[in-house]
Design a protein around this motif. Structure first.
Motif, PDB file in Angstrom:
ATOM      1  N   GLY A 205       0.786  -1.234   0.000  1.00 36.30           N
ATOM      2  CA  GLY A 205       0.000   0.000   0.000  1.00 36.30           C
ATOM      3  C   GLY A 205       0.810   1.271   0.000  1.00 36.30           C
ATOM      4  N   LEU A 206       2.121   1.177   0.255  1.00 33.41           N
ATOM      5  CA  LEU A 206       2.961   2.376   0.337  1.00 33.41           C
ATOM      6  C   LEU A 206       4.109   2.371  -0.658  1.00 33.41           C
ATOM      7  N   GLY A 207       4.316   1.287  -1.360  1.00 33.09           N
ATOM      8  CA  GLY A 207       5.423   1.217  -2.316  1.00 33.09           C
ATOM      9  C   GLY A 207       6.591   0.426  -1.761  1.00 33.09           C
ATOM     10  N   GLN A 208       7.773   1.003  -1.798  1.00 32.68           N
ATOM     11  CA  GLN A 208       8.979   0.323  -1.334  1.00 32.68           C
ATOM     12  C   GLN A 208       9.953   1.332  -0.742  1.00 32.68           C
ATOM     13  N   PHE A 209      10.866   0.832   0.083  1.00 31.09           N
ATOM     14  CA  PHE A 209      11.865   1.705   0.692  1.00 31.09           C
ATOM     15  C   PHE A 209      13.191   0.971   0.753  1.00 31.09           C
ATOM     16  N   GLN A 210      14.258   1.745   0.956  1.00 31.47           N
ATOM     17  CA  GLN A 210      15.620   1.223   0.979  1.00 31.47           C
ATOM     18  C   GLN A 210      16.102   1.155   2.426  1.00 31.47           C
ATOM     19  N   PRO A 211      16.218  -0.040   3.018  1.00 31.76           N
ATOM     20  CA  PRO A 211      16.590  -0.144   4.441  1.00 31.76           C
ATOM     21  C   PRO A 211      18.009   0.302   4.744  1.00 31.76           C
ATOM     22  N   SER A 212      18.876   0.394   3.734  1.00 36.70           N
ATOM     23  CA  SER A 212      20.245   0.845   3.996  1.00 36.70           C
ATOM     24  C   SER A 212      20.272   2.286   4.482  1.00 36.70           C
ATOM     25  N   ASP A 213      19.269   3.089   4.117  1.00 38.17           N
ATOM     26  CA  ASP A 213      19.200   4.469   4.617  1.00 38.17           C
ATOM     27  C   ASP A 213      18.960   4.501   6.127  1.00 38.17           C
ATOM     28  N   ILE A 214      18.175   3.543   6.618  1.00 37.14           N
ATOM     29  CA  ILE A 214      17.966   3.447   8.065  1.00 37.14           C
ATOM     30  C   ILE A 214      19.238   2.979   8.757  1.00 37.14           C
ATOM     31  N   LEU A 215      19.958   2.064   8.103  1.00 37.44           N
ATOM     32  CA  LEU A 215      21.179   1.528   8.697  1.00 37.44           C
ATOM     33  C   LEU A 215      22.254   2.600   8.839  1.00 37.44           C
ATOM     34  N   LYS A 216      22.284   3.570   7.924  1.00 35.83           N
ATOM     35  CA  LYS A 216      23.257   4.665   8.046  1.00 35.83           C
ATOM     36  C   LYS A 216      23.095   5.389   9.383  1.00 35.83           C
ATOM     37  N   ILE A 217      21.856   5.728   9.711  1.00 38.70           N
ATOM     38  CA  ILE A 217      21.610   6.439  10.972  1.00 38.70           C
ATOM     39  C   ILE A 217      21.946   5.543  12.159  1.00 38.70           C
ATOM     40  N   ALA A 218      21.550   4.275  12.088  1.00 44.38           N
ATOM     41  CA  ALA A 218      21.787   3.355  13.198  1.00 44.38           C
ATOM     42  C   ALA A 218      23.283   3.183  13.459  1.00 44.38           C
ATOM     43  N   VAL A 219      24.077   3.126  12.398  1.00 43.49           N
ATOM     44  CA  VAL A 219      25.525   2.965  12.556  1.00 43.49           C
ATOM     45  C   VAL A 219      26.130   4.187  13.241  1.00 43.49           C
ATOM     46  N   ILE A 220      25.709   5.373  12.845  1.00 42.40           N
ATOM     47  CA  ILE A 220      26.226   6.599  13.456  1.00 42.40           C
ATOM     48  C   ILE A 220      25.866   6.651  14.936  1.00 42.40           C
ATOM     49  N   VAL A 221      24.616   6.328  15.257  1.00 44.80           N
ATOM     50  CA  VAL A 221      24.178   6.355  16.651  1.00 44.80           C
ATOM     51  C   VAL A 221      24.940   5.325  17.473  1.00 44.80           C
ATOM     52  N   TYR A 222      25.135   4.127  16.906  1.00 45.53           N
ATOM     53  CA  TYR A 222      25.823   3.071  17.665  1.00 45.53           C
ATOM     54  C   TYR A 222      27.267   3.447  17.963  1.00 45.53           C
TER      55      TYR A 222
END
Length: 465
Positions: A205-222
């Motif tokens: 219902g929403l299309g698709q997204f790229q999870p690597s963009d979320i991983l960029k933020i998670a890596v910086i925070v970690y």
């Protein structure tokens, strides 16, 4: 006869006072009067004491009540150092907010200009399809940025007790594991791109997204959390290089099937920058970085990994203008035809199906064609201001975690922007690096604005001028 008279005169004289000169011997009635005055004075003091005690007793209760009221008021006063999920304390950095909004508005405008021709051909004559989706993502991202600006970034270090308090896990670890899990889902459920790489996950219902963009933020925070927690051990090889390096390798392996070279390059460079900022020993860090670069070059050239090798070979626009380097060749034509002042907004000719991915990775080439060298330099200056202001916020941050978080976000956005400039200028291989705020991509834009929310959250507690 005369002597008798002298003796009678001596008997008639009063006795002499042997006291020192200037001191009069007290007479009997004087002593009695002084004793009476002393008794009267003591009685007056006693009466005053009783009166004062009566007067003090009544205000004493009032003072106790006032003290209790003040204590209650003090309890109601919020502790500025207490970690909360949301906080209204502080004020965001207004110059950074202005820079973000200028980049966002300018970027969406240029994305529309570069992509409306392709949108017309791919969406049944709708030239506004791409920009409409981009503006929806921008609205969602701005809402998230507004909410995250009130989010207390220190909550990311909050620990949850497990197994009766024997173990604990932080919000940072949960975020990282969730991002890695999403990237692993691309192996069985990912949507394949033109080159066969599965980088997107479908959302019904929403299309698709790229999870690597979320991983960029998670890596910086970690890594901001890890370096802050082990700040006193970062000079050692084991804690300052080996442990974070092993974690980086695990993160990269979680998305190795995507063949996302640009992500690997960005994350590795941001990782090194954060270690340098965190105080890692350079006598360990520099040799390890040189060794890693050598291993990467060996893997690409000697092991003949075709996907990476082709992008290095065809970096020259004239190497194969009809096939392999076609995109770079068309980008060079767009850059050269812009001149000093450009052709004017909307007057680009390369965006009419000559330059592939004009609305995505090559927005900058269309921008230079329409606004010339002046417009191209203006974008570079905007990103430079963003980087300098972001590092200023990091330097003035309240704690080391905020400093590292702001450093990582600023470095990642700035590095990604200048790598995209290098691709458009044919200076580095084309690996699919998009330009922040300019390139088409709803997920990327929304998550970049989420990063800006975290950066503004750090600025609220920073000691800025």
């Amino acid at each position: 006869m005369q002597q008798a008279r002298q003796n009678s005169a001596a008997r008639q004289q009063p006795p002499r006072n042997n006291a020192p000169a200037g001191v009069r011997r007290p007479q009997g009635r004087v002593v009695r009067s002084s004793q009476a005055s002393a008794v009267t004075e003591s009685q007056n003091r006693a009466d005053q004491g009783r009166t004062a005690s009566k007067q003090v007793r009544k205000p004493l209760g009032q003072q106790v009540e006032k003290t209790a009221v003040k204590a209650k008021k003090k309890k109601k006063v919020k502790d500025p150092n207490r970690v909360r999920f949301f906080t209204l304390q502080g004020r965001v950095d207004v110059p950074m907010l202005i820079i973000i909004m200028v980049l966002l508005v300018f970027g969406i405008t240029m994305m529309f200009s570069a992509g409306h021709a392709l949108s017309y051909s791919e969406n049944n004559g709708d030239s506004f399809a791409y920009v409409t989706q981009q503006m929806k993502a921008a609205g969602l991202g701005l809402a998230a940025m507004f909410v995250l600006s009130f989010f207390d970034y220190r909550f990311l270090r909050h620990e949850f007790k497990l197994f009766g308090g024997k173990k604990s896990i932080t919000v940072t670890h949960l975020f990282l594991f969730f991002a890695m899990f999403l990237n692993l889902l691309t192996i069985p459920l990912g949507v394949a791109a033109v080159g066969g790489q599965k980088r997107w996950l479908p959302v019904p219902g929403l299309g698709q997204f790229q999870p690597s963009d979320i991983l960029k933020i998670a890596v910086i925070v970690y890594f901001a959390y890890y370096i802050q927690k082990n700040s006193d051990k970062m000079r050692k090889f084991y804690d300052g290089i080996f442990i974070p390096g092993v974690m980086l390798v695990i993160i990269i392996l979680s998305m190795i099937s995507q063949m996302h070279l640009s992500f690997m390059v960005i994350i590795c460079v941001v990782f090194v920058a954060m270690l340098f900022t965190g105080g890692s020993n350079l006598k360990y860090l520099v040799p390890i970085c040189l060794l890693a670069v050598g291993v990467a070059v060996f893997a690409v050239m000697v092991l003949d990994i075709g996907y990476f090798k082709e992008r290095i070979v065809f970096m020259d626009p004239l190497s194969d203008p009809g096939a392999g380097s076609y995109q770079n060749y068309q980008s060079a034509l767009a850059l050269g035809s812009g001149g000093i002042w450009g052709k004017g907004f909307g007057n680009s000719s390369q965006k009419y199906n000559y330059l592939p991915e004009a609305h995505n990775d090559f927005v900058y080439a269309i921008l230079v064609e329409e606004f010339g060298l002046v417009g191209g330099l203006a974008v570079i200056v905007l990103f430079l201001i963003f980087v300098f202001r972001g590092f200023y916020i990091a330097r003035k941050a309240e704690d080391k975690f905020g400093c590292l978080l702001a450093t990582g976000i600023t470095f990642q956005i700035g590095l990604q922007a200048f790598l995209n400039l290098g691709v458009n200028l044919c200076c580095i291989p084309n690996t699919g690096i998009s330009m922040p705020f300019f390139s088409y991509g709803g997920t990327a834009l929304a998550l970049q604005l989420c990063e800006m929310g975290l950066l503004l959250s750090v600025s609220k507690r920073a000691k800025l001028n």
